[in-house]
Design a protein around this motif. Sequence first.
Motif, PDB file in Angstrom:
ATOM      1  N   PRO A 192       0.825  -1.213   0.000  1.00 26.38           N
ATOM      2  CA  PRO A 192       0.000   0.000   0.000  1.00 26.38           C
ATOM      3  C   PRO A 192       0.858   1.262   0.000  1.00 26.38           C
ATOM      4  O   PRO A 192       2.038   1.235   0.356  1.00 26.38           O
ATOM      5  N   PRO A 193       0.260   2.381  -0.397  1.00 27.59           N
ATOM      6  CA  PRO A 193       0.992   3.655  -0.341  1.00 27.59           C
ATOM      7  C   PRO A 193       1.277   4.052   1.099  1.00 27.59           C
ATOM      8  O   PRO A 193       0.607   3.585   2.033  1.00 27.59           O
ATOM      9  N   ARG A 194       2.240   4.931   1.279  1.00 23.02           N
ATOM     10  CA  ARG A 194       2.584   5.370   2.618  1.00 23.02           C
ATOM     11  C   ARG A 194       1.420   6.114   3.251  1.00 23.02           C
ATOM     12  O   ARG A 194       0.590   6.703   2.561  1.00 23.02           O
ATOM     13  N   ILE A 195       1.344   6.068   4.552  1.00 18.12           N
ATOM     14  CA  ILE A 195       0.310   6.751   5.306  1.00 18.12           C
ATOM     15  C   ILE A 195       0.892   8.059   5.819  1.00 18.12           C
ATOM     16  O   ILE A 195       1.887   8.066   6.549  1.00 18.12           O
ATOM     17  N   ARG A 196       0.277   9.136   5.426  1.00 18.67           N
ATOM     18  CA  ARG A 196       0.796  10.447   5.815  1.00 18.67           C
ATOM     19  C   ARG A 196       0.744  10.642   7.321  1.00 18.67           C
ATOM     20  O   ARG A 196      -0.184  10.191   7.989  1.00 18.67           O
ATOM     21  N   GLY A 197       1.747  11.301   7.844  1.00 20.41           N
ATOM     22  CA  GLY A 197       1.786  11.602   9.261  1.00 20.41           C
ATOM     23  C   GLY A 197       2.389  10.511  10.124  1.00 20.41           C
ATOM     24  O   GLY A 197       2.512  10.675  11.337  1.00 20.41           O
ATOM     25  N   LEU A 198       2.770   9.374   9.509  1.00 23.62           N
ATOM     26  CA  LEU A 198       3.358   8.258  10.239  1.00 23.62           C
ATOM     27  C   LEU A 198       4.714   7.895   9.646  1.00 23.62           C
ATOM     28  O   LEU A 198       4.993   8.178   8.475  1.00 23.62           O
ATOM     29  N   ALA A 199       5.535   7.245  10.430  1.00 23.28           N
ATOM     30  CA  ALA A 199       6.721   6.589   9.888  1.00 23.28           C
ATOM     31  C   ALA A 199       6.252   5.302   9.226  1.00 23.28           C
ATOM     32  O   ALA A 199       5.524   4.511   9.840  1.00 23.28           O
ATOM     33  N   ASN A 200       6.622   5.088   7.968  1.00 15.52           N
ATOM     34  CA  ASN A 200       6.170   3.929   7.206  1.00 15.52           C
ATOM     35  C   ASN A 200       7.350   2.982   6.965  1.00 15.52           C
ATOM     36  O   ASN A 200       8.376   3.390   6.414  1.00 15.52           O
ATOM     37  N   LEU A 201       7.167   1.726   7.379  1.00 14.25           N
ATOM     38  CA  LEU A 201       8.217   0.728   7.248  1.00 14.25           C
ATOM     39  C   LEU A 201       7.712  -0.439   6.409  1.00 14.25           C
ATOM     40  O   LEU A 201       6.583  -0.907   6.601  1.00 14.25           O
ATOM     41  N   GLY A 202       8.535  -0.918   5.492  1.00 16.96           N
ATOM     42  CA  GLY A 202       8.212  -2.097   4.703  1.00 16.96           C
ATOM     43  C   GLY A 202       8.986  -3.291   5.237  1.00 16.96           C
ATOM     44  O   GLY A 202      10.166  -3.171   5.604  1.00 16.96           O
ATOM     45  N   LEU A 203       8.339  -4.455   5.303  1.00 13.74           N
ATOM     46  CA  LEU A 203       8.957  -5.673   5.826  1.00 13.74           C
ATOM     47  C   LEU A 203       8.786  -6.768   4.786  1.00 13.74           C
ATOM     48  O   LEU A 203       7.660  -7.156   4.458  1.00 13.74           O
ATOM     49  N   LEU A 204       9.906  -7.272   4.253  1.00 14.51           N
ATOM     50  CA  LEU A 204       9.818  -8.166   3.102  1.00 14.51           C
ATOM     51  C   LEU A 204      11.019  -9.103   3.041  1.00 14.51           C
ATOM     52  O   LEU A 204      12.153  -8.700   3.289  1.00 14.51           O
ATOM     53  N   HIS A 205      10.734 -10.364   2.687  1.00 17.71           N
ATOM     54  CA  HIS A 205      11.770 -11.367   2.433  1.00 17.71           C
ATOM     55  C   HIS A 205      11.914 -11.471   0.917  1.00 17.71           C
ATOM     56  O   HIS A 205      11.025 -11.995   0.238  1.00 17.71           O
ATOM     57  N   THR A 206      13.015 -10.977   0.381  1.00 19.08           N
ATOM     58  CA  THR A 206      13.146 -10.873  -1.069  1.00 19.08           C
ATOM     59  C   THR A 206      14.588 -11.017  -1.523  1.00 19.08           C
ATOM     60  O   THR A 206      15.515 -10.563  -0.844  1.00 19.08           O
ATOM     61  N   SER A 207      14.763 -11.621  -2.688  1.00 15.24           N
ATOM     62  CA  SER A 207      16.087 -11.691  -3.318  1.00 15.24           C
ATOM     63  C   SER A 207      16.364 -10.450  -4.139  1.00 15.24           C
ATOM     64  O   SER A 207      17.445 -10.338  -4.732  1.00 15.24           O
ATOM     65  N   LEU A 208      15.391  -9.526  -4.205  1.00 15.47           N
ATOM     66  CA  LEU A 208      15.489  -8.302  -4.996  1.00 15.47           C
ATOM     67  C   LEU A 208      15.801  -8.676  -6.443  1.00 15.47           C
ATOM     68  O   LEU A 208      15.075  -9.461  -7.041  1.00 15.47           O
ATOM     69  N   HIS A 209      16.895  -8.188  -7.015  1.00 12.27           N
ATOM     70  CA  HIS A 209      17.231  -8.505  -8.409  1.00 12.27           C
ATOM     71  C   HIS A 209      18.042  -9.786  -8.538  1.00 12.27           C
ATOM     72  O   HIS A 209      18.388 -10.197  -9.644  1.00 12.27           O
ATOM     73  N   GLY A 210      18.353 -10.422  -7.429  1.00 12.66           N
ATOM     74  CA  GLY A 210      18.998 -11.729  -7.463  1.00 12.66           C
ATOM     75  C   GLY A 210      20.512 -11.721  -7.453  1.00 12.66           C
ATOM     76  O   GLY A 210      21.136 -12.790  -7.508  1.00 12.66           O
ATOM     77  N   ALA A 211      21.135 -10.564  -7.373  1.00 16.33           N
ATOM     78  CA  ALA A 211      22.592 -10.493  -7.476  1.00 16.33           C
ATOM     79  C   ALA A 211      23.303 -11.088  -6.268  1.00 16.33           C
ATOM     80  O   ALA A 211      24.473 -11.477  -6.367  1.00 16.33           O
ATOM     81  N   TRP A 212      22.624 -11.162  -5.125  1.00 17.83           N
ATOM     82  CA  TRP A 212      23.300 -11.587  -3.889  1.00 17.83           C
ATOM     83  C   TRP A 212      22.748 -12.880  -3.325  1.00 17.83           C
ATOM     84  O   TRP A 212      23.017 -13.213  -2.180  1.00 17.83           O
ATOM     85  N   SER A 213      21.983 -13.608  -4.096  1.00 15.77           N
ATOM     86  CA  SER A 213      21.363 -14.813  -3.559  1.00 15.77           C
ATOM     87  C   SER A 213      21.364 -15.923  -4.592  1.00 15.77           C
ATOM     88  O   SER A 213      21.230 -15.675  -5.795  1.00 15.77           O
TER      89      SER A 213
END
Length: 364
Positions: free
Chosen positions: A184-205
Amino acid sequence: MTPPSVPFPARPSRSTPDTARAQPSGGRSDPAAPERIRLAHLADLHVGSPLRGLDHYPGAPGIDAEQAPYDALDALVRRVADGRYDGVLIAGDVFDRHHADATALTAFQDALGRFHDEGLVTVVVAGNHDAESPLPQKLHLPPSVSWLDAHAPQTVHWDHLGTAVHGQSIVRADDLRDLAAGFPPRIRGLANLGLLHTSLHGAWSRKTCAPTTVRTLAAAGYDYWALGHVHHRLAPARGLRAGYSGNAHGRGPGESGGRGYRELLIGGGSVRANAVDTAPVRYEPLHLPRAATAEADVRKRFAAVPPTAAGTPGTPGAVVWTLSGPGGEDLVRLAREVAAELDRPDFMVCRARVPAAARGGCAG
């Protein structure tokens, strides 16, 4: 200590909102959000995964390959629980698919209970190992802990901290969905944190998992992305507020250096991340390319590594040096003699068992 029995996991239904509010059992009571919050970003605990590449010889430190991972988890939990943190983010691979036993389950259950008792709020997402393990289904979560679903992104509101945590779990070991694209988009007025288990583009896994792009993470506009899956501490891209915390304990020579978690200090529109070493056993490479300079090289490398932290009370720390280079057992003997001369009983010198190119791989 047995945490309150709460059904796990909380799967959303048509009558279940995709947001939740978690409150601590103690800690801060001021209803106004603090100016700065302090969080612990953990990932890739692989509870119960034993150490590899150890040599046992006269004078070697006594390292129990099976017990050492639990000592590392205990040391990490104590540091966080006693460190005046506000909350904990766990970015997947809590468990290891090869070690789904009652000891691992109890160890993590106790960790969550300790965080709860200290007034910390915790959010967890599953990684690819958790998706293959039966243990997550057997957990009983304290009220302060949210384990997020795999079927859609969810948001946990920490109202007392002025913070929203957005996350989604891995649904299976070969999960190839771009989960970040649906956050979801960030919520204004709050600190927004994303939590994810990901290889991203795969360069390091070695294993692709919930692949995404730096551009996708940046487009969310979050204050920080707490990532898991890559076992080395790193920032994915300059200018992107994101990081891999690395794993809680090195499992072999390919996972060298300090291990533990990432400390996040969030406030005033900024995020500062600091590496915190807690694992009592660490791996270090010891490459000796020339016999003529081997002794000088050994002394230089040994001097660069400080004493390691102890694990559980009475359990000393240790450094496992993986030696490579020409010279065979003569170099191994030399390095062990130097360690004894320097009075470093915490040093274990082992001959490399795998090609140098294979030692640097990141796990998933």
